[in-house]
Design an enzyme around this catalytic site. Structure first.
Site, mmCIF file in Angstrom:
data_model
loop_
_atom_site.group_PDB
_atom_site.id
_atom_site.type_symbol
_atom_site.label_atom_id
_atom_site.label_comp_id
_atom_site.label_asym_id
_atom_site.label_seq_id
_atom_site.Cartn_x
_atom_site.Cartn_y
_atom_site.Cartn_z
ATOM 1 N N CYS A 175 -5.102 0.819 6.482
ATOM 2 C CA CYS A 175 -5.164 2.315 6.688
ATOM 3 C C CYS A 175 -6.685 2.793 5.932
ATOM 4 C CB CYS A 175 -4.056 2.957 5.882
ATOM 5 S SG CYS A 175 -3.990 2.891 4.132
ATOM 6 N N ARG A 183 -10.949 -10.291 -10.799
ATOM 7 C CA ARG A 183 -10.202 -9.125 -11.258
ATOM 8 C C ARG A 183 -10.216 -7.967 -10.110
ATOM 9 N NH1 ARG A 183 -11.173 -4.582 -14.991
ATOM 10 N NH2 ARG A 183 -13.300 -5.613 -15.443
ATOM 11 N N CYS A 240 0.550 2.978 3.357
ATOM 12 C CA CYS A 240 0.794 2.516 5.031
ATOM 13 C C CYS A 240 1.885 1.348 4.709
ATOM 14 C CB CYS A 240 -0.239 2.096 5.797
ATOM 15 S SG CYS A 240 -1.067 0.377 5.176
ATOM 16 N N CYS A 278 -8.954 -4.783 -9.929
ATOM 17 C CA CYS A 278 -8.371 -3.574 -10.861
ATOM 18 C C CYS A 278 -7.893 -2.450 -9.833
ATOM 19 C CB CYS A 278 -9.728 -3.159 -11.658
ATOM 20 S SG CYS A 278 -9.494 -1.932 -12.725
ATOM 21 N N CYS A 286 -7.386 -3.531 -19.402
ATOM 22 C CA CYS A 286 -8.275 -2.741 -18.780
ATOM 23 C C CYS A 286 -7.732 -1.218 -18.654
ATOM 24 C CB CYS A 286 -9.075 -3.203 -17.567
ATOM 25 S SG CYS A 286 -8.354 -3.198 -16.235
ATOM 26 N N CYS A 313 0.771 -1.023 0.131
ATOM 27 C CA CYS A 313 0.230 0.075 0.041
ATOM 28 C C CYS A 313 0.913 1.244 0.267
ATOM 29 C CB CYS A 313 -0.865 -0.003 1.356
ATOM 30 S SG CYS A 313 -1.936 1.482 1.532
ATOM 31 N N ASP A 331 -14.531 -10.997 -13.594
ATOM 32 C CA ASP A 331 -14.083 -11.531 -14.929
ATOM 33 C C ASP A 331 -12.713 -11.773 -15.032
ATOM 34 O OD1 ASP A 331 -13.035 -8.968 -14.924
ATOM 35 O OD2 ASP A 331 -14.310 -8.154 -16.438
ATOM 36 N N HIS A 391 -11.144 -1.576 -7.718
ATOM 37 C CA HIS A 391 -12.433 -2.029 -7.457
ATOM 38 C C HIS A 391 -12.487 -3.532 -7.901
ATOM 39 C CE1 HIS A 391 -14.093 2.083 -7.817
ATOM 40 N NE2 HIS A 391 -14.991 1.533 -7.018
ATOM 41 N N CYS A 414 -7.502 -0.760 1.543
ATOM 42 C CA CYS A 414 -6.468 -1.394 2.287
ATOM 43 C C CYS A 414 -6.955 -1.868 3.694
ATOM 44 C CB CYS A 414 -5.310 -0.408 2.366
ATOM 45 S SG CYS A 414 -4.043 -0.981 3.612
ATOM 46 N N HIS A 460 -8.311 4.000 -0.596
ATOM 47 C CA HIS A 460 -8.715 3.393 -1.590
ATOM 48 C C HIS A 460 -7.959 2.795 -2.620
ATOM 49 C CE1 HIS A 460 -11.858 3.354 -4.928
ATOM 50 N NE2 HIS A 460 -10.946 3.818 -5.850
HETATM 51 FE FE FE Z 1 -2.915 0.849 3.481
#
Ligand code: FE
Length: 130
Positions: free
Chosen positions: A99, A117, A51, A119, A66, A48, A109, A105, A96, A102
Site C-alpha cells: 500500500c 535495524r 492494508c 525501526c 531506541c 501493515c 546497527d 526507517h 509497505c 510509511h
Molecule cells: Fe500496507
C-alpha cells in the site's frame, strides 16, 4: 509480485484513524517509547495497519532501546526501501510494498544475522497471534 493497493488520500482518511493516517500517509513519527509494541514480546506476526500485508515475524524482533519496535529482518518481499532526505539528513525510509504506507526507517546497527535495524512505528503495525 503482490497486488498493489491504491487509494486516494480521501479514501485512506476514511479507513484509518487520525494517528494512523498521519504516520502511514504523511510519514509522521510516533514519539519514542510511546508505541504499544516497543516492549511487547508475544510470538506472532506483524502486519501493515493500512492494508494487512505481512511485514515482520516476532522471531526477528529485538530490544534496540531506541524507543520504537525494531526488527532485524522482514517477511519476503514485504517492504520497499526509499531514500529520504527530509529533516536535513539522509536516511532510508521503509514503506509497505503493497500500500506504500510509511513504516519507519532502516539502519545498519542491528544484530546478526542481517546487521540491520528496521525501526518501525507501532502505529504502522498490527500484531496477529500465531
Ligand atoms: Fe500496507
Amino acid at each position: 509480485m503482490k497486488s498493489k493497493i491504491s487509494k486516494s488520500e480521501e479514501e485512506w482518511k476514511k479507513k484509518l484513524s487520525p494517528e494512523e493516517f498521519h504516520i502511514l500517509r504523511e510519514k509522521g513519527t510516533e514519539a519514542p517509547f510511546t508505541g504499544k509494541y516497543v516492549s511487547f514480546n508475544k510470538k506472532g506476526k506483524y502486519v501493515c495497519a493500512g492494508c494487512g500485508n505481512e511485514l515482520f515475524d516476532s522471531n526477528t524482533k529485538f530490544d534496540s532501546h531506541c524507543g520504537w519496535p525494531s526488527f532485524h529482518d522482514t517477511k519476503k518481499e514485504a517492504v520497499n526501501l526509499n531514500d529520504d532526505n527530509s529533516h536535513g539528513m539522509h536516511r532510508i525510509e521503509v514503506t509497505c510494498k503493497k500500500c506504500g504506507g510509511h513504516l519507519g526507517h532502516i539502519f545498519d546497527d542491528g544484530p546478526k544475522p542481517t546487521g540491520k535495524r528496521y525501526c518501525i512505528n507501532s502505529i504502522s503495525l498490527k500484531f496477529k497471534d500465531k
